[in-house]
Design a protein around this motif. Structure first.
Motif: not given
Length: 466
Positions: A24-28, A323-327, A392-398, A455-466
């Protein structure tokens, strides 16, 4: 696969000592783990933008404790760098919790939480970063130990992967930084002892890390995606230890699991970027690439399987900037022994622009991937909330089973929800797949994080990159 001899010499030469792991992570997304040993996995809700004691975006991690009835906001613990036993102190823009990973690092029967703070200022400079292990116990997560960076450069801890399949070398931890990847192997102890560490500078800036036993030798192997490099849109993909094997294809986020059920871990990579040349460095709307493991690992000349929203069986259609594949996550959601691919499309336009949705692509022992795929969004009946612009539903998935019914639950983050306060949805496992029925939505306010935005609850995923 290329091999690298491990040893404590790597730590000694660097002049560092460790004082005081499913990925898991900044992108997961944050992966659940049983931190208190009660038999129920506990959910991890990172909030790297949370304000702490007046310190803007110092960051926090909220743990929701699992139970037979699932999760409740009332059964929670919020951890920051101001929490007793956690090294350091909350400071402005640290982003504690930007990356997380769970595994039983010291093999004591309790899952541990590894937390990245990539923007931590240290005596070595600004934004050098920090990675902290929070140790599981009968009382949950208590006490912490900082891991050395081995001179990895800035933003140490911007992604983390951890796997514990057995004692000693079968417990491994990989960490991304701007200039390198750092790999540790067990045994790990609360006293700060580790089996070995290795600084790998064979790639460019490492954005995403994962671990998988691609050649079934009993040892988890790292795979990474770099930040965009040269003439590519997505980053380069490397495997091995050291990371000298570059694969054909590109992307920004990695995940591993046995998708075809042959006993070898397979590598999935999300490539959400719009291509410069379609079919060469990406596909319009984004894509996911899959390389299958084998007795000899993943060959550098292997052609990956490509999946898009235009692939037969996959709902929807490929549209620019979806952005299919963004998480990305890989886990067996339908319990058929084959890992499924969970794909976030956070920029997907529904009734509202960039509302986002998630696609699940079932694993297959044979035949083309895509058959039987299905999606979830806030417009799915039973899912709380409603699709809004820039959710941005789907920013992160687990994925993780938090009520011990044997049916894996699906976690989806939407960092844009409520003016970027963020939210996390839990879709309970069903008889053949997760279901919207009985799903829950946890907002930042519901778990005690009351700031109005960012607050970015759940994490910001790749949104800081894509």
């Amino acid at each position: 696969m290329a091999r690298r001899r491990w040893g404590l010499a790597a730590l000694v030469v660097a002049g560092l000592t460790v004082a005081g792991i499913t990925p898991a992570s900044a992108v997961h997304g944050g992966v659940p783990g049983d931190f208190n040993g009660d038999g129920y996995r506990d959910a991890v809700l990172p909030a790297p933008g949370a304000n702490v004691s007046g310190k803007e975006a110092a960051g926090a991690v909220v743990v929701l404790y699992g139970s037979s009835s699932g999760l409740s906001a009332s059964r929670r613990k919020t951890i920051t760098q101001n929490t007793a036993g956690v090294p350091g102190a909350a400071e402005k823009w640290d982003a504690f919790g930007a990356a997380t990973a769970t595994a039983d690092l010291n093999r004591d029967g309790y899952a541990d939480l590894v937390v990245g703070t990539p923007d931590e200022d240290t005596p070595q400079g600004a934004d050098v970063g920090l990675v902290t292990v929070l140790w599981g116990s009968a009382n949950g997560l208590t006490g912490g130990t900082n891991l050395p960076s081995l001179g990895s450069g800035p933003r140490y801890g911007q992604d983390i992967a951890a796997v514990s399949t057995g004692r000693d070398s079968r417990t491994r931890l990989s960490i991304a930084s701007r200039f390198a990847a750092v790999h540790f192997q067990g045994p790990f102890t609360r006293a700060g002892e580790v089996g070995g560490g290795y600084l790998d500078t064979n790639t460019g800036s490492v954005l995403s890390v994962t671990l998988g036993d691609f050649d079934q030798d009993g040892q988890p192997d790292p795979a990474v995606a770099t930040v965009r490099d040269g003439d590519l849109t997505g980053g380069r993909i490397h495997t091995g230890l050291p990371l000298v094997q570059e694969l054909r294809g590109n992307g920004l986020i990695t995940a591993a699991g046995d998708i075809n059920g042959d006993g070898f871990a397979d590598l999935a990579v999300g490539d959400p970027d719009e291509p410069r040349q379609a079919g060469v460095d990406g596909e319009p709307g984004g894509r996911v690439l899959v390389w299958y493991g084998s007795a000899s690992g993943i060959a550098t000349d292997a052609e990956p399987v490509e999946i898009t929203q235009n692939t037969a069986g996959v709902p929807g259609a490929s549209e620019k900037h979806d952005a299919f594949g963004g998480a990305l996550a890989v886990a067996d959601l339908n319990r058929d022994g084959l890992a499924d691919i969970v794909v976030g499309s956070p920029y997907e336009n529904l009734a509202k622009n960039r509302a986002g949705h998630v696609t699940v692509i079932p694993g297959r022992a044979s035949g083309a991937l895509g058959t039987g795929a299905y999606t979830f969004s806030q417009d799915t009946p039973g899912v709380p909330g409603a699709s809004e612009i820039d959710d941005f539903f789907g920013t992160t998935v687990s994925v993780g089973d938090v009520n011990k019914d044997g049916k894996p639950d699906l976690f989806v983050g939407a960092s844009g929800e409520n003016n970027f306060a963020g939210a996390v949805w839990v879709l309970p496992g069903g008889s053949t797949r997760p279901t919207a029925t009985g799903s829950k939505m946890f907002t930042a306010a519901a778990v005690g994080l009351t700031q109005q935005n960012g607050t970015l609850l759940g994490g910001n995923g790749l949104l800081w990159v894509i």
